[in-house]
Design a protein around this motif. Sequence first.
Motif, PDB file in Angstrom:
ATOM      1  N   VAL A 578       0.835  -1.202   0.000  1.00  0.00           N
ATOM      2  CA  VAL A 578       0.000   0.000   0.000  1.00  0.00           C
ATOM      3  C   VAL A 578       0.868   1.250   0.000  1.00  0.00           C
ATOM      4  CG1 VAL A 578      -1.633   1.343   1.356  1.00  0.00           C
ATOM      5  CG2 VAL A 578      -1.966  -1.110   1.099  1.00  0.00           C
ATOM      6  N   ILE A 579       1.822   1.280   0.924  1.00  0.00           N
ATOM      7  CA  ILE A 579       2.635   2.493   1.039  1.00  0.00           C
ATOM      8  C   ILE A 579       3.545   2.635  -0.182  1.00  0.00           C
ATOM      9  CG2 ILE A 579       4.386   3.653   2.429  1.00  0.00           C
ATOM     10  CD1 ILE A 579       3.119   2.237   4.857  1.00  0.00           C
ATOM     11  N   GLY A 580       4.164   1.507  -0.543  1.00  0.00           N
ATOM     12  CA  GLY A 580       5.026   1.546  -1.722  1.00  0.00           C
ATOM     13  C   GLY A 580       4.249   1.946  -2.969  1.00  0.00           C
ATOM     14  N   GLY A 581       3.063   1.392  -3.111  1.00  0.00           N
ATOM     15  CA  GLY A 581       2.230   1.726  -4.269  1.00  0.00           C
ATOM     16  C   GLY A 581       1.905   3.206  -4.300  1.00  0.00           C
ATOM     17  N   ALA A 582       1.536   3.732  -3.148  1.00  0.00           N
ATOM     18  CA  ALA A 582       1.206   5.155  -3.080  1.00  0.00           C
ATOM     19  C   ALA A 582       2.418   5.988  -3.481  1.00  0.00           C
ATOM     20  CB  ALA A 582       0.740   5.521  -1.679  1.00  0.00           C
ATOM     21  N   LEU A 583       3.580   5.572  -2.993  1.00  0.00           N
ATOM     22  CA  LEU A 583       4.795   6.337  -3.310  1.00  0.00           C
ATOM     23  C   LEU A 583       5.077   6.309  -4.807  1.00  0.00           C
ATOM     24  CD1 LEU A 583       7.127   5.279  -0.380  1.00  0.00           C
ATOM     25  CD2 LEU A 583       6.324   7.571  -0.892  1.00  0.00           C
ATOM     26  N   VAL A 584       5.088   5.111  -5.348  1.00  0.00           N
ATOM     27  CA  VAL A 584       5.437   4.974  -6.768  1.00  0.00           C
ATOM     28  C   VAL A 584       4.459   5.751  -7.648  1.00  0.00           C
ATOM     29  CG1 VAL A 584       5.586   3.334  -8.671  1.00  0.00           C
ATOM     30  CG2 VAL A 584       6.597   2.767  -6.458  1.00  0.00           C
ATOM     31  N   LEU A 585       3.181   5.558  -7.353  1.00  0.00           N
ATOM     32  CA  LEU A 585       2.177   6.231  -8.171  1.00  0.00           C
ATOM     33  C   LEU A 585       2.308   7.748  -8.087  1.00  0.00           C
ATOM     34  CD1 LEU A 585       0.683   3.652  -8.959  1.00  0.00           C
ATOM     35  CD2 LEU A 585      -1.417   4.746  -8.242  1.00  0.00           C
ATOM     36  N   SER A 586       2.503   8.251  -6.875  1.00  0.00           N
ATOM     37  CA  SER A 586       2.574   9.711  -6.765  1.00  0.00           C
ATOM     38  C   SER A 586       3.811  10.256  -7.468  1.00  0.00           C
ATOM     39  CB  SER A 586       2.596  10.186  -5.316  1.00  0.00           C
ATOM     40  OG  SER A 586       2.319   9.175  -4.442  1.00  0.00           O
ATOM     41  N   ILE A 587       4.917   9.547  -7.286  1.00  0.00           N
ATOM     42  CA  ILE A 587       6.144  10.071  -7.892  1.00  0.00           C
ATOM     43  C   ILE A 587       6.029  10.054  -9.411  1.00  0.00           C
ATOM     44  CG2 ILE A 587       8.598   9.599  -8.224  1.00  0.00           C
ATOM     45  CD1 ILE A 587       8.523   8.569  -5.251  1.00  0.00           C
ATOM     46  N   LEU A 588       5.561   8.919  -9.928  1.00  0.00           N
ATOM     47  CA  LEU A 588       5.416   8.839 -11.385  1.00  0.00           C
ATOM     48  C   LEU A 588       4.494   9.931 -11.902  1.00  0.00           C
ATOM     49  CD1 LEU A 588       5.198   5.009 -12.069  1.00  0.00           C
ATOM     50  CD2 LEU A 588       7.078   6.573 -12.534  1.00  0.00           C
ATOM     51  N   THR A 589       3.418  10.167 -11.166  1.00  0.00           N
ATOM     52  CA  THR A 589       2.463  11.167 -11.635  1.00  0.00           C
ATOM     53  C   THR A 589       3.044  12.571 -11.555  1.00  0.00           C
ATOM     54  OG1 THR A 589       0.727   9.741 -10.811  1.00  0.00           O
ATOM     55  CG2 THR A 589       0.114  11.993 -11.351  1.00  0.00           C
TER      56      THR A 589
ATOM     57  N   ALA D 211      -4.320  13.641  -6.668  1.00  0.00           N
ATOM     58  CA  ALA D 211      -5.337  12.837  -7.343  1.00  0.00           C
ATOM     59  C   ALA D 211      -4.984  11.353  -7.300  1.00  0.00           C
ATOM     60  CB  ALA D 211      -5.502  13.299  -8.790  1.00  0.00           C
ATOM     61  N   VAL D 212      -3.729  11.026  -7.577  1.00  0.00           N
ATOM     62  CA  VAL D 212      -3.398   9.593  -7.552  1.00  0.00           C
ATOM     63  C   VAL D 212      -3.341   9.058  -6.122  1.00  0.00           C
ATOM     64  CG1 VAL D 212      -2.254   9.481  -9.768  1.00  0.00           C
ATOM     65  CG2 VAL D 212      -0.922   9.974  -7.755  1.00  0.00           C
ATOM     66  N   LEU D 213      -2.969   9.927  -5.197  1.00  0.00           N
ATOM     67  CA  LEU D 213      -3.017   9.483  -3.804  1.00  0.00           C
ATOM     68  C   LEU D 213      -4.447   9.101  -3.426  1.00  0.00           C
ATOM     69  CD1 LEU D 213      -0.790  11.730  -1.519  1.00  0.00           C
ATOM     70  CD2 LEU D 213      -0.670   9.278  -1.898  1.00  0.00           C
ATOM     71  N   LEU D 214      -5.343   9.943  -3.863  1.00  0.00           N
ATOM     72  CA  LEU D 214      -6.754   9.675  -3.604  1.00  0.00           C
ATOM     73  C   LEU D 214      -7.175   8.383  -4.312  1.00  0.00           C
ATOM     74  CD1 LEU D 214      -8.522  11.367  -1.857  1.00  0.00           C
ATOM     75  CD2 LEU D 214      -9.329  12.604  -3.849  1.00  0.00           C
ATOM     76  N   LEU D 215      -6.605   8.186  -5.473  1.00  0.00           N
ATOM     77  CA  LEU D 215      -6.906   6.952  -6.198  1.00  0.00           C
ATOM     78  C   LEU D 215      -6.423   5.734  -5.400  1.00  0.00           C
ATOM     79  CD1 LEU D 215      -7.959   5.724  -8.840  1.00  0.00           C
ATOM     80  CD2 LEU D 215      -5.614   5.788  -9.665  1.00  0.00           C
ATOM     81  N   VAL D 216      -5.269   5.869  -4.801  1.00  0.00           N
ATOM     82  CA  VAL D 216      -4.761   4.775  -3.979  1.00  0.00           C
ATOM     83  C   VAL D 216      -5.735   4.483  -2.828  1.00  0.00           C
ATOM     84  CG1 VAL D 216      -2.929   4.104  -2.380  1.00  0.00           C
ATOM     85  CG2 VAL D 216      -2.356   5.159  -4.560  1.00  0.00           C
ATOM     86  N   VAL D 217      -6.215   5.565  -2.223  1.00  0.00           N
ATOM     87  CA  VAL D 217      -7.147   5.402  -1.102  1.00  0.00           C
ATOM     88  C   VAL D 217      -8.403   4.650  -1.550  1.00  0.00           C
ATOM     89  CG1 VAL D 217      -8.592   6.615   0.538  1.00  0.00           C
ATOM     90  CG2 VAL D 217      -6.320   7.492   0.006  1.00  0.00           C
ATOM     91  N   PHE D 218      -8.966   5.133  -2.639  1.00  0.00           N
ATOM     92  CA  PHE D 218     -10.168   4.472  -3.143  1.00  0.00           C
ATOM     93  C   PHE D 218      -9.823   3.078  -3.638  1.00  0.00           C
ATOM     94  CE2 PHE D 218     -11.674   9.001  -4.334  1.00  0.00           C
ATOM     95  CZ  PHE D 218     -11.992   9.240  -3.014  1.00  0.00           C
TER      96      PHE D 218
END
Lengths: 939, 130, 105, 508, 89, 165
Positions: A578-589, D211-218
């Motif tokens: 979860v945390i790793g996913g959030a990190l990767v996704l945010s950074i990429l975005t 936005a993607v953080l929120l996506l992670v949450v959802f």
Amino acid sequence: MSLLSFNLPLVALLPFAAAPIAAWATRYNRLASAWVAGLTTLLTLAILFPSIQTIFSGETIIQQWSWLPSIGFNIAFRLDGLALLFALLILLIGLLIIVYARYYLSAKDSMGRFYAYMLMFMGSMLGIVLSENLLQLVVFWELTSITSFLLISYWQHRQDARQGARMALAVTGAGGLALLGGVLLLGHIVGSYELTQVLASGDLIRGHDLYLPTLLLILLGVFTKSAQFPFHFWLPHAMAAPTPVSAYLHSATMVKAGIFLLARFFPALSGTPEWSWLVGTAGMLTLLIGAYVALFKHDLKGLLAYSTLSHLGLITLLFGFGSQMALVAAIFHIINHATFKGSLFMVAGIIDHESGSRDMRKLNGLFKMMPHTAMLAMIAAAAMAGVPLLNGFLSKEMFFEQAISASDTTLAAWTIPALVTLAAIFSVAYSLRFIHDVFFNGEPIDLPKTPHEPPRFMKIPVDILVVLCLIVGVAPMLLIGPILSVAVAASLQAPAPEFSLAIWHGFNLPLMMSFIALVLGVAVYTVRHRLFAWHDRCLHGIEGKAVFDWLQWKTIRFAKKVTDYFDQTTLQPSVSWVIGGALVLSILTFFQFNSPLLGDRALMEADIITILMALILIVASLLTAALHHQRLTSLITIGVVGLVVALGFVKFSAPDLALTQLSVEVVTIVLLLLALFFLPQHTPQERSYIRFTRDGIISISAAVAVFLLSMAVLSREYSSIANFFIENAKPGGGGTNVVNVILVDFRGFDTLGEIVVLALAGLGVFAMLEGLKLAAPTKDVEGLEWSHDPHPPIMQTLTRLLFPLMLMVAVYIFLRGHNLPGGGFIAGLIASVALISQYLANGIDWTNERLRTDMHRIMWLGLLIATGTGVVSMLLSYPFLTTAFTYLTWPVVGKFEVASAIAFDLGVFLVVVGATVMILVELGKLSHAAHFINVEDIK
Amino acid sequence: MEWLVASVISVMTGCGVYLTLRARTFPVVLGLTLLAYAVNVFLFSMGRLQIGIPAVIDPAAAAYTDPLPQALVLTAIVIAFGMTAFLIVLALKARSELGNDHVDGLHRSDDELKATKHNSTKAETERSES
Amino acid sequence: MLEWILAILILVGAFFTLVGSIGLYKLSDFYMRLHGPTKASTLGVGAILIASAIHFSFTTDGVSLHEILVTLFLFITAPVSAHLMAKAAIHIKVKQVERTRQLEK
Amino acid sequence: MSPFTILPVLLPLIGGILMLMARPAGIDTQRILSLILTSLLVGVSLVSFQLANSDIYQVVLLGNWQAPFGIVIVLDRLSALMLLLTSLLALGALWYAIRTDTDKHGQHFHVLFQLQLFGLNGAFMTGDVFNLFVFFEVLLIASYGLLLHGGGRLRTRAGLHYVVINLVGSTLFLFAVGTLYGILGTLNIADMAVAVRNVSEADQGIVATAAVLLLVVFGIKAAMFPLYLWLPGAYAYTSAPVAALFAIMTKVGLYAIIRVHGTIFGEAAGDLAFVHIEWVLLLGLITLALAALGVLAARALRRQVAYLILASVATLMIAIGINNEAALAASLYYLIHSTMIGAAMFLIADVIMKGRGIYSDSFTKAIPIDRPIVVGSVFMLLGIALTGMPPLSGFFGKVMILHSALNHPWFAAILSVVLIAGLLMIIAVVRSGSLLFYSVQKEEGQKTSPLNKSAFVAVFLLMLVSPLMVLFAKPLTDITSQIAGQLFNGQAYIDAVLSTVPYGDNSK
Amino acid sequence: MLNLALSIAFVMVGLAILLSFIRLIIGPNTPDRILALDTLYINSIALLILLGINLQSALYFEAALLIAVMGFMGTLALSKYLLRGDIME
Amino acid sequence: MILQRLFPHPLLTLILWGIWLLLNNAISPGHIVLGAVLAIFIPWLTSSYWPEKIIIRHPWMLVLYVLRVLFEILVANAVVAKLILGPQKNLKPGFLHYELQLTSPVGIGLLANTISLTPGTVSCDLSKDRRYLLIHALHIDDVEAIKAEIHRKFEKPLLEIFVTC
Ligand code: NA
Ligand code: NA
């Protein structure tokens, strides 16, 4: 509306409707379901009958209803020559099977289930051949997979039946899905799922970029259903089904569905090298493999199964040739194969039924015992072998002819004729074996039963089919000509070519090939024993099923590996993801955009005290992480964190937050201590360095990311809706503490949700602790006995003194909340802490004796008050939670404000007290109870 | 000042994450508490940092801080409190039901790992009906 | 004059607060450390509170006496805390400096 | 706009309070009350559905404060659908819980149940991001209670994992909301949508990150890869009626993506338009693949069903990720199907499990259960529906989704994943069905427990949804198309929310 | 004058906080740490009051009051934990 | 009787009333009324938590006592500051047992508190029979002098103030 405007859907659906009746009828009479099935089939035929005339006049009947227009999924049925031919095959052979099965099934077998499945299967098949809409066709296609699964696994207690059924479903189901994909693409290319349109768009389809994938997907459907190489292996294993099922599925119906599709899509898809190669190769290989293996099967049905494969390959190969005459031959052979194979299966069933065995090594010399059956078998087998004057001969001649003409144009000359002749040789050999091994060849060996002729009506279906073989063989044009002609025309979507079904075409190459096949076939049969030995030595065990099983096993193992990798029911990897996913996704975005990290807002100077406090906070946080093995110590350091955070709130203009943080902090520490009593005092060292590194990387990345995110926002200007609150708090909300007015008024709904959360936490804790038993440790972590003084008197006395004072403070904080920092929540926590202090100083029993209120009541009262203030406004037509306030003037007291928001806040207060006290006291009770539990009892 | 606050949030987050990833329930509770602190300070700071101008209406006040994030944080603190309380008790329940305080209810010693591996291979070898 | 009084009170308060913590930091065993915060800090805080009371009584309309309450609470709670901490320390046998005398009844 | 538009949220709240008050009156009173309340909620939801069946948005300004300053409740076609779905599902789950005495196995089942509905309906109706957070928390903590209801080793462990992961999720939620507020300065979804259009290029990256953080949450709620790991355990080990009710829980995450991301990061958002959508599609595809493998790998029925649910959620993600009106309409059709059938599947897994006694739901040879034909047929139909075989609703939903993807650049990937996953699931479910119903052996002394017919009614009725969805596919898809149409016209939502004025004289 | 006094006072209280915190870190016993935390609470009261004077705001007073009223609960609980383990029996 | 029930602890009522006014920094009519209401209500609400009857014989002596303690605190702090800041090796810490004459719990509590707040002593423990108070002193020159001082300055006044019960 006349019946003729909707008879086609009736034809397909009637069997489905009758299926439950058949199943149900068996309760009253064992044979009733057979009657239901038979009559349904007759009725269906009758409903179809009026349309036949129209078809022979060369027309196509289409009956359609809009259903899901958004995706072009219409309920659409089509009857043309091809459909009619197949529908008649399905119904007529179905009828014979129904009669036959009534005698075949034993008393133990559930008639109702059998005929219900049969009818559903029949309906599915009819649906396929009568579909005008391709998506609808896919529906029926998959229904045949499901219903055939039910039929094959009919003897569910037998493992081979279950396995065979599952394999059939897996393979044909997969094909169905591929077909769905193909149909979707086809619809995409053509813009419609209606067959009429698709068939008219052959050039468009063939010229489209997606032609090859479309073709591949559709052929996957065809090949799996029609058991073409390399998907042929399921068919022999489907022989675990009762013989009537095999006779039906593998002569006229199920396996013919794929062939039907080849005929159906012929104008749309054929005529390209891809088509020829794919269809032709699969057909040829299946033809050869089937014919070869059939000879080596000792099981009657096994022989027939492989022979079926071989004939299906033959038909497929004909489609692969792609010529119009090949099509004629193919369709002709479809009919012929249905008749002779149907009868042979039924014969095999009779033999099995009467002798109790299907093993050709045991079955010998049955001619004496069942001459009539033997006669039927011989004729049918001769048809299969392509003996003149029988129908099989005719279509086989045509096949040879096509093979020869195909070799002129496409493939290396002689390869095809040679190969098909080879197949024909084996075909003759195994047909011969079927007859000679069973009906002659000495005396039977160890048969469970003494064979004799079956009941009369069991033979009648076979009689009929064999007679058909003969009639067609002798007078083909008479019986088959017209229907073949319309079927071919329908398949071609063009007038059928001129063809003649004469018995005699003169001495030509095909006849030569037939002759060679017959002679060499007999020769092969005579040396069969040596061949058997060789086959057993060299090729035994090479089987599609093994590959399938291996594949399936590998897939499942792979699935388990992958699943186990992710789904370990361990928490840490999940959280890391979860945390790793959030990190990767945010950074990429973030880096997809061209935004600078920092904005240009002026930053504040830091003062020395703030720096000091920040450092303390940082060190305390790090210590909490580093010292978590010493739980009590980390509890103290996290207390420091909470305190400094509260001070920070004060520093940065948030007194309400500071108050809240402070009170929550105190309660949390008490809570953690209550829990810590039952938890080990020390955390064992985690051994894995990999995990340590992983966690280190994740935490540091998270820290860095959050730092950057915070700075990114804090260094930017923003404009918010804040001013509205500041301007309206007093005039609109009646309070000067804007934060509190937001909480009880502007965003009172949040607060309502929040107290529900708190109440639920309380109730959840209450529910969880019910019946929970934990043994109290009798010594502390150092092995020291606990102190014997549970309630130090000095503490007792002074906290009792403090109690009313704290309540006073709580009231104070509560009442001022609307205008100054404070409010229901903080007041509630202070009151709770006041109560908790009594528990702490005096113990559970003493305090509970005095606090006679059930916290449930406090909670619902609070929720009721908070909700009630909102509902009242609704009764006045205002939205939920609208507040009102006014100023009253009383004598002596003077002017004061009365606000409904205060009532709301009272609700908050009560819920906080109720929930907090409930949580803590329930926990306290747990430890109280724990002292009466023996540690040994728990273990 | 902003750097300071950002650092504070960052360290609390990092430590919180680290503790949340521990194998025992108690550190996990501590970790989530730290994370809650961190995110509350973060959310609070989204109204930007202001000194000495609380959002209490006062004719003498020249300016006010943004009260909205404060209200949000208040709600968030309360919710986090409820959740923490629930989690703590759940940890006790797990301790009681699972016999220890490992988040997965087991001590994953190397031996045990080996044992589970052995079992799963055995299970695979016994191909069920397939 | 007022400023002077305030300044002195504040400095005295801060001084005693600091002394309490110095004691906590410096003294050699737990029981000795206990003395610093319990006394010095309470007085230090008390002095600062008085300064605050005076300050707000003069800068705003009306007297500000609620600071007294904080002192009151502190004077009640701080000794109780000290008492309990000492009790706990004795219970878990926290080490004392060797020269500590044990005077019998 | 009527103040009573809020009833779908208010009713379960009052219900929860009433259940708490009724605690001393005993379980029977609570049961009757709970059934009445939930039936009432179905009625209210039906009325709301009717009310929303127009292009007018029902907006309630809570506290009579104009948006974006106060919190708004919005009833539109989508939220009405979710409300209706929730209440129907709840009624089924409640009936099953009562008839199997599940509600007696612990404290406060009915309170938790009602407040769970409060949380769900609040989440479906709110028009405010932070309020959505609050309702997420409400529905979560209620779900924690329900999940753990009854206790037991595995359930407790699954519950612990579920709680911790969701607490991490809540933290992320606040980070995301905070960031959005820190840049956009507002919390109202409609207002945010307006604010996003004016975000400078320098700030876009931050907003997109939020936005993607929120996506992670959802995504955690929706069980999106790699955030789904809480799901199998949680769904497999909780009590059946709770698992059934949980069928809607994953949909909350999807709903939030449609609502929040769809509105704020819709077409009008300029550079930020649909920043999330490719992630949704990609992760949906991965989730589906993994879910299918999970279905295949499952060693026990309930876990298999959990993975089937995951697969259906993943299919929905894919449909949302395709991002056109037809796909959205299809996804809503599929959503109804997967929620009801998923729930029914959990219930029948429970029926089977109870029927098999000590063999529970493990895939081993066991004794035959009571009334194998009835149970087996329903299981087969549910399996057909859930694996997407014709002729039930799963197939049609899948076909609609695939049809809507035909022009998508990722069509090949979508088609392959959906079809292959479907195949794996079919193989797996057939395998388990054949094991559970065919591969049985009577044992001496092993008595089968009789089928709880009264509870089974709930399974049967839920199962009936599938054929009904096929039978009434046309009107149903008309409705889902209307909903999708309304959703794709984000501006109308924004206008409706921001232009609603307070009632009466607001000067107070 | 007052400002200078305040500045000096801030530094002194800050130092006090630092010293208490150091004691909290070095321990060596749990009672030492509890005592340090308790002292930190009291130091914080001083800090808050100073801040109130400095910022000319009475709004920070309640925070100090709250620490005085409830801050000792932590100390009590921690001490009682050391004594009895079960703090609420 | 009614009065007894209405004012279970009259002194407490008085103190609470005072506290209310202090808290609000206001002596407005509204607060006087509200304070009175609360000062009556809260003792009534919490009376069961005050099982002991506290009877004060000489209220004025209590005031005097408080003032004396305050003075002692000032002195004590100066003394302790000197001790703390001075060299440590001169300190002679020790534990002493102080024999109590007080028997009322409130009295003992107050005495213990006073001892902790005043020069160089912290009350650490109360013996089980409540006869001895264990006191830690930061610096002991003469034990008996300390004991005598405690008795003279604190315990004796307390004995007079509180009625034993
Ligand atoms: Na033989
Ligand atoms: Na309002």
